[in-house]
Design an enzyme around this catalytic site. Structure first.
Site, PDB file in Angstrom:
ATOM      1  N   SER A 140       0.871  -1.182   0.000  1.00 28.89           N
ATOM      2  CA  SER A 140       0.000   0.000   0.000  1.00 28.89           C
ATOM      3  C   SER A 140       0.904   1.227   0.000  1.00 28.89           C
ATOM      4  O   SER A 140       2.100   1.121   0.307  1.00 28.89           O
ATOM      5  CB  SER A 140      -0.853  -0.019   1.278  1.00 28.89           C
ATOM      6  OG  SER A 140      -1.480   1.230   1.491  1.00 28.89           O
ATOM      7  N   TYR A 153      -1.050  -0.673  10.735  1.00 24.04           N
ATOM      8  CA  TYR A 153      -1.344  -1.068   9.344  1.00 24.04           C
ATOM      9  C   TYR A 153      -0.118  -0.799   8.470  1.00 24.04           C
ATOM     10  O   TYR A 153       0.304  -1.658   7.682  1.00 24.04           O
ATOM     11  CB  TYR A 153      -2.559  -0.290   8.829  1.00 24.04           C
ATOM     12  CG  TYR A 153      -2.933  -0.596   7.395  1.00 24.04           C
ATOM     13  CD1 TYR A 153      -3.495  -1.826   7.041  1.00 24.04           C
ATOM     14  CD2 TYR A 153      -2.733   0.333   6.374  1.00 24.04           C
ATOM     15  CE1 TYR A 153      -3.839  -2.116   5.722  1.00 24.04           C
ATOM     16  CE2 TYR A 153      -3.073   0.063   5.054  1.00 24.04           C
ATOM     17  CZ  TYR A 153      -3.627  -1.166   4.737  1.00 24.04           C
ATOM     18  OH  TYR A 153      -3.964  -1.445   3.431  1.00 24.04           O
TER      19      TYR A 153
HETATM   20  P1  NDP Z   1     -11.697  -5.596   0.559  1.00 22.23           P
HETATM   21  O1  NDP Z   1     -12.092  -5.403   1.979  1.00 22.23           O
HETATM   22  O2  NDP Z   1     -12.719  -5.364  -0.502  1.00 22.23           O
HETATM   23  O3  NDP Z   1     -11.072  -7.041   0.339  1.00 22.23           O
HETATM   24  C1  NDP Z   1     -10.292  -7.667   1.308  1.00 22.23           C
HETATM   25  C2  NDP Z   1     -10.348  -9.146   1.076  1.00 22.23           C
HETATM   26  O4  NDP Z   1      -9.527  -9.787   2.061  1.00 22.23           O
HETATM   27  C3  NDP Z   1     -11.733  -9.727   1.194  1.00 22.23           C
HETATM   28  O5  NDP Z   1     -11.978 -10.543   0.073  1.00 22.23           O
HETATM   29  C4  NDP Z   1     -11.679 -10.566   2.468  1.00 22.23           C
HETATM   30  O6  NDP Z   1     -12.484 -11.738   2.310  1.00 22.23           O
HETATM   31  C5  NDP Z   1     -10.213 -10.942   2.510  1.00 22.23           C
HETATM   32  N1  NDP Z   1      -9.784 -11.345   3.847  1.00 22.23           N
HETATM   33  C6  NDP Z   1      -9.763 -10.606   4.979  1.00 22.23           C
HETATM   34  N2  NDP Z   1      -9.350 -11.367   6.008  1.00 22.23           N
HETATM   35  C7  NDP Z   1      -9.111 -12.608   5.507  1.00 22.23           C
HETATM   36  C8  NDP Z   1      -8.672 -13.834   6.072  1.00 22.23           C
HETATM   37  N3  NDP Z   1      -8.394 -13.955   7.364  1.00 22.23           N
HETATM   38  N4  NDP Z   1      -8.558 -14.906   5.255  1.00 22.23           N
HETATM   39  C9  NDP Z   1      -8.850 -14.814   3.935  1.00 22.23           C
HETATM   40  N5  NDP Z   1      -9.251 -13.684   3.348  1.00 22.23           N
HETATM   41  C10 NDP Z   1      -9.392 -12.595   4.136  1.00 22.23           C
HETATM   42  O7  NDP Z   1     -10.431  -4.627   0.367  1.00 22.23           O
HETATM   43  P2  NDP Z   1      -9.428  -4.303  -0.845  1.00 22.23           P
HETATM   44  O8  NDP Z   1      -9.806  -4.953  -2.088  1.00 22.23           O
HETATM   45  O9  NDP Z   1      -9.241  -2.848  -0.811  1.00 22.23           O
HETATM   46  O10 NDP Z   1      -8.079  -4.932  -0.249  1.00 22.23           O
HETATM   47  C11 NDP Z   1      -7.216  -5.788  -0.976  1.00 22.23           C
HETATM   48  C12 NDP Z   1      -5.774  -5.521  -0.540  1.00 22.23           C
HETATM   49  O11 NDP Z   1      -5.375  -4.227  -0.982  1.00 22.23           O
HETATM   50  C13 NDP Z   1      -5.552  -5.542   0.963  1.00 22.23           C
HETATM   51  O12 NDP Z   1      -4.331  -6.205   1.247  1.00 22.23           O
HETATM   52  C14 NDP Z   1      -5.440  -4.066   1.320  1.00 22.23           C
HETATM   53  O13 NDP Z   1      -4.681  -3.850   2.489  1.00 22.23           O
HETATM   54  C15 NDP Z   1      -4.748  -3.528   0.078  1.00 22.23           C
HETATM   55  N6  NDP Z   1      -4.886  -2.092  -0.181  1.00 22.23           N
HETATM   56  C16 NDP Z   1      -6.127  -1.497  -0.271  1.00 22.23           C
HETATM   57  C17 NDP Z   1      -6.241  -0.150  -0.541  1.00 22.23           C
HETATM   58  C18 NDP Z   1      -7.552   0.549  -0.655  1.00 22.23           C
HETATM   59  O14 NDP Z   1      -7.580   1.798  -0.686  1.00 22.23           O
HETATM   60  N7  NDP Z   1      -8.685  -0.140  -0.762  1.00 22.23           N
HETATM   61  C19 NDP Z   1      -5.042   0.682  -0.748  1.00 22.23           C
HETATM   62  C20 NDP Z   1      -3.799  -0.043  -0.647  1.00 22.23           C
HETATM   63  C21 NDP Z   1      -3.734  -1.374  -0.381  1.00 22.23           C
HETATM   64  P3  NDP Z   1     -13.331 -12.488   3.449  1.00 22.23           P
HETATM   65  O15 NDP Z   1     -13.774 -11.432   4.423  1.00 22.23           O
HETATM   66  O16 NDP Z   1     -14.445 -13.105   2.677  1.00 22.23           O
HETATM   67  O17 NDP Z   1     -12.395 -13.486   4.025  1.00 22.23           O
END
Ligand code: NDP
Length: 248
Positions: A140, A153
């Site tokens: 990120s 984070y």
């Molecule tokens: P979302 O919240 O839409 O997606 C996050 C995903 O992570 C979900 O599919 C969730 O699925 C999964 N997840 C969370 N905990 C677990 C777990 N214990 N086991 C398996 N899966 C898990 O967020 P984003 O698409 O934004 O995030 C994707 C990545 O991008 C992350 O690593 C985030 O830190 C990073 N990021 C996001 C930014 C933003 O502005 N959105 C900016 C920079 C980086 P489920 O709950 O079904 O398990």
């Protein structure tokens, strides 16, 4: 370009993981979706199949090494190989340190750092034996700087950046295991809903109506596809991508 690569995507139930899964499947890649919410994975699998793509899912919690190894085994059973591992799952329950939200700190460390390490551990032996593979990790902008409330984070995302750099530095001439780090700025997804600090929630809600526009998950999917499509002899090591109007 049509590629028949086999790709595992963690965090594929929403946001960037789901968008990337749909785009890569539409490009001819075989996808294994992983996350905890089975209903979401089922719906996305159906959508991809109805559009003519190839997808399966495996309910997985990335904080469990055993479940990550089972995910890799299920992918091998289904498709016979793993070309790309996208360690995308992440959570962002940011808070002021003085709030001592130790449970949130633990969860971020478990999902954002250990989840990535377990993802690497689950696929590395297969990639090493094949002498090729591609591991794509999500950091990120917070993995390059920190802000008030984002210390833990940011620490997890700094860790992902260094782990990915370690993978790159340890690469050997006889192995073609590529390591790519992607560091997005603000992207419109469900991530902001993981915040539990009531002092921070209003700022997260305001992001959606900020004067500058967040990126769409689709735009990140396009960049991931670009990285995967490079020839095996070429690695996109690091990508930083922000909305043009995001200054921090
Ligand atoms: P979302 O919240 O839409 O997606 C996050 C995903 O992570 C979900 O599919 C969730 O699925 C999964 N997840 C969370 N905990 C677990 C777990 N214990 N086991 C398996 N899966 C898990 O967020 P984003 O698409 O934004 O995030 C994707 C990545 O991008 C992350 O690593 C985030 O830190 C990073 N990021 C996001 C930014 C933003 O502005 N959105 C900016 C920079 C980086 P489920 O709950 O079904 O398990």
């Amino acid at each position: 370009m049509t590629l028949t690569k086999t790709v595992i995507i963690t965090g594929a139930s929403s946001g960037m993981g789901a968008a990337t899964a749909e785009l890569l499947a539409a490009s001819g890649m075989k996808i294994m979706l992983a996350a905890r919410r089975e209903d979401r994975l089922q719906q996305l699998t159906e959508r991809i199949r109805q559009a003519g793509g190839i997808a399966n899912y495996h309910v997985t919690d990335v904080t469990s090494l055993e479940q990550m190894q089972a995910l890799a085994a299920a992918t091998l059973d289904t498709y016979g190989q793993i070309d790309v591992m996208i360690n995308n799952a992440g959570i962002m329950p940011i808070s002021f340190i003085r709030k001592l939200k130790v449970d949130d700190w633990d969860r971020m460390i478990d999902v954002n750092i250990k989840g990535v390490l377990y993802g690497i551990a689950a696929v590395y032996p297969h990639m090493e034996a094949r002498k090729e593979g591609h591991i794509i990790n999500f950091s990120s902008i917070a993995g390059h700087v920190t802000f008030p409330t984002s210390a833990v984070y940011s620490a997890t995302k700094h860790a992902v950046r260094i782990i990915t750099e370690g993978l790159r530095i340890e690469s050997r001439p006889d192995q073609h295991i590529r390591a790519t780090l992607i560091s997005p700025g603000a992207v419109q997804t469900e991530l902001y809903k993981t915040v539990t600090d009531e002092e921070v929630v209003p700022a997260m809600d305001a992001l959606g109506s900020a004067e500058w526009k967040q990126l769409d998950a689709q735009e990140i999917a396009n960049i991931i596809k670009f990285a995967i499509e490079q020839p095996a002899s070429t690695t996109i090591n690091e990508i930083i991508v922000r909305p043009t109007s995001q200054s921090l």
